[in-house]
Design a protein around this motif. Structure first.
Motif, mmCIF file in Angstrom:
data_model
loop_
_atom_site.group_PDB
_atom_site.id
_atom_site.type_symbol
_atom_site.label_atom_id
_atom_site.label_comp_id
_atom_site.label_asym_id
_atom_site.label_seq_id
_atom_site.Cartn_x
_atom_site.Cartn_y
_atom_site.Cartn_z
ATOM 1 N N UNK A 289 30.953 36.734 -47.285
ATOM 2 C CA UNK A 289 30.025 36.055 -46.422
ATOM 3 C C UNK A 289 29.981 36.750 -44.864
ATOM 4 N N UNK A 290 31.242 36.548 -44.535
ATOM 5 C CA UNK A 290 31.348 36.959 -43.104
ATOM 6 C C UNK A 290 31.298 38.282 -42.705
ATOM 7 N N UNK A 294 26.404 38.420 -38.854
ATOM 8 C CA UNK A 294 26.229 39.274 -37.686
ATOM 9 C C UNK A 294 26.966 38.570 -36.431
ATOM 10 N N UNK A 295 26.943 37.447 -36.199
ATOM 11 C CA UNK A 295 27.277 36.754 -34.947
ATOM 12 C C UNK A 295 27.823 35.289 -35.259
ATOM 13 N N UNK A 296 28.771 34.783 -34.390
ATOM 14 C CA UNK A 296 29.299 33.540 -34.308
ATOM 15 C C UNK A 296 28.646 32.910 -33.131
ATOM 16 N N UNK A 297 28.072 31.537 -33.176
ATOM 17 C CA UNK A 297 27.759 30.950 -31.991
ATOM 18 C C UNK A 297 28.313 29.835 -31.578
ATOM 19 N N UNK A 298 29.481 29.695 -31.939
ATOM 20 C CA UNK A 298 30.369 28.437 -31.671
ATOM 21 C C UNK A 298 30.499 28.483 -30.086
ATOM 22 N N UNK A 348 28.947 39.442 -31.062
ATOM 23 C CA UNK A 348 29.044 40.546 -32.188
ATOM 24 C C UNK A 348 30.218 40.553 -32.992
ATOM 25 N N UNK A 349 30.061 39.775 -34.217
ATOM 26 C CA UNK A 349 31.444 39.484 -34.882
ATOM 27 C C UNK A 349 31.754 40.870 -35.615
ATOM 28 N N UNK A 377 31.051 27.435 -40.056
ATOM 29 C CA UNK A 377 30.166 27.859 -40.909
ATOM 30 C C UNK A 377 28.936 27.176 -40.898
ATOM 31 N N UNK A 378 28.755 25.970 -41.153
ATOM 32 C CA UNK A 378 27.364 25.402 -41.259
ATOM 33 C C UNK A 378 26.753 25.476 -40.272
ATOM 34 N N UNK A 379 27.308 25.152 -38.771
ATOM 35 C CA UNK A 379 26.572 25.055 -37.785
ATOM 36 C C UNK A 379 25.968 26.528 -37.361
ATOM 37 N N UNK A 380 26.959 27.548 -37.578
ATOM 38 C CA UNK A 380 26.307 29.158 -37.328
ATOM 39 C C UNK A 380 25.384 29.270 -38.201
ATOM 40 N N UNK A 381 25.441 29.078 -39.543
ATOM 41 C CA UNK A 381 24.227 29.272 -40.381
ATOM 42 C C UNK A 381 22.960 28.631 -40.089
ATOM 43 N N UNK A 382 23.119 27.432 -39.591
ATOM 44 C CA UNK A 382 21.813 26.599 -39.057
ATOM 45 C C UNK A 382 21.219 27.321 -37.819
#
Length: 404
Positions: A289-290, A294-298, A348-349, A377-382
């Protein structure tokens, strides 16, 4: 109505910040490790598993506990920054903190949603009554089993009788809620799936229905190299698990009708995807998946405060803390240079970026901890799903809402 408006404002500030690559507010949620002290030795724990040996949590760190007075000032800061949710979790058991009930009362007085992960063994009937009275929003019960026999296998220093006693307290909470006509605290069931309990997932689901849980969450064991890898499922067991997991949606409907209750399967599609992923036998569940994420928003939506005061930007970044609340305010750290550096690398992962060799649960080993099992991951996908739905008009509206 006011809570919904504040939620909307914070969502707008975070989304506008991501789009503009700036920071307009605090995070949505902050996890707080109240203490590293724990009364359990869960077999797959990153800190206290008996399998860890010299990779276990060092004795000098194990007793770290955040002082109540400092926690109160932190909560005040988080409230001022617009944080909408606090989550008690971490290297220890929240109910080992000497003033946890005082903290719950203070946070609820601020109007902030409060959730926690707990092994639940320290919650007796009297404590349960206080939690209901204080209207704690939610608890995730880290049980890892749907039967007393399997529970004992997961927790070497506990017994089948421990499981029975916790079950009785769960019943007591549900009865108290019924008497008071309230829905909180909500109860969720959290199950880390490994070689000792993967055949118990249907029992876990039935237990959750029987005891009127709000949700059940299955997740794969996140192993520590050379120590807990023996808990990972090989390909044959993964295929057996996948067959059982495919039955879960059907069983959910049947059990819902049987018990007259509905519950939510948290992250079930992610769990099934991880079960079938190419890296699952090596406990590298998110490589596929990763590779296309495209991005991580943490860096905009999340922060974690450890029991020693260090602040982490995500759940895998404990080797690169961005500051310490015993040395600076949370606000200055959140808007500071090291947190900005985290955002720059993650927005920009790039899996090839050496920065990500710092991610993971094992202090001694470099490696792509993100791809092993991303806990954000759950929060990023949301967030990604919500951003994908925005057009030019809604993006403009976000920039207006963030100023309100």
């Amino acid at each position: 109505m006011l809570k919904k408006l504040e939620d909307l404002r914070q969502q707008a500030r975070i989304a506008a910040g991501i789009i503009d690559r700036k920071v307009y507010s605090g995070p949505w949620t902050v996890q707080i490790d109240l203490t590293n002290r724990c009364n359990n030795d869960c077999i797959a724990c990153w800190c206290n598993s008996p399998l860890l040996g010299d990779k276990g949590m060092p004795s000098g760190i194990r007793d770290a506990t955040l002082p109540y007075e400092r926690l109160v000032t932190i909560v005040d800061e988080l409230s001022a920054l617009g944080v909408r949710s606090i989550y008690f979790t971490g290297g220890g058991e929240p109910f080992m903190h000497p003033r946890i009930l005082d903290l719950i009362s203070y946070i609820k007085g601020k109007g902030i949603h409060l959730d926690m992960s707990t092994n639940f063994t320290l919650v007796d009937r009297a404590t349960a009554e206080e939690l209901v009275r204080l209207e704690l929003d939610h608890m995730n019960l880290s049980l890892w089993a749907g039967s007393r026999e399997v529970y004992a296998k997961q927790h070497p220093n506990k017994s089948e009788e421990t499981f029975d006693r916790m079950t009785e307290v769960i019943r007591h909470i549900n009865e108290l809620k019924r008497r008071r006509g309230q829905t909180v605290p909500g109860l969720g069931m959290y199950n880390v799936i490994n070689v000792h309990n993967y055949q118990d997932i249907h029992n876990m689901l039935e237990f959750a229905f029987r005891h009127r849980m709000d949700h059940v969450h299955f997740t794969h064991v996140d192993t520590v190299p050379d120590r807990t890898e023996v808990l990972a499922l090989d390909r044959a067991r993964l295929e057996e698990l996948a067959a059982m997991a495919r039955e879960v949606p059907r069983l959910t409907g049947e059990l819902g009708a049987r018990f007259g209750h509905r519950l939510h399967l948290i992250g079930f599609e992610t769990f099934l995807r991880r079960t079938l992923s190419s890296g699952a036998p090596e406990a590298n569940y998110d490589t596929d998946l990763l590779a296309v994420m495209p991005s991580c928003y943490a860096g905009w939506s999340f922060a974690r405060i450890l029991a020693n005061g260090e602040i982490n930007s995500c759940l895998k970044s404990f080797k690169i803390p961005v500051g310490n609340i015993h040395e600076d305010s949370f606000t200055r750290i959140w808007f500071g240079e090291r947190q900005a550096e985290f955002r720059d690398h993650t927005i920009d992962y790039d899996p090839g970026d050496p920065y990500f060799l710092n991610m993971g649960n094992d202090m001694a080993t470099d490696g792509q901890g993100c791809q092993k099992c991303c806990d954000n991951l759950g929060l990023n996908l949301d967030i990604q799903g919500r951003l994908d739905k925005l057009n030019a008009v809604t993006k403009g509206a976000l920039k207006i809402l963030r100023f309100l």
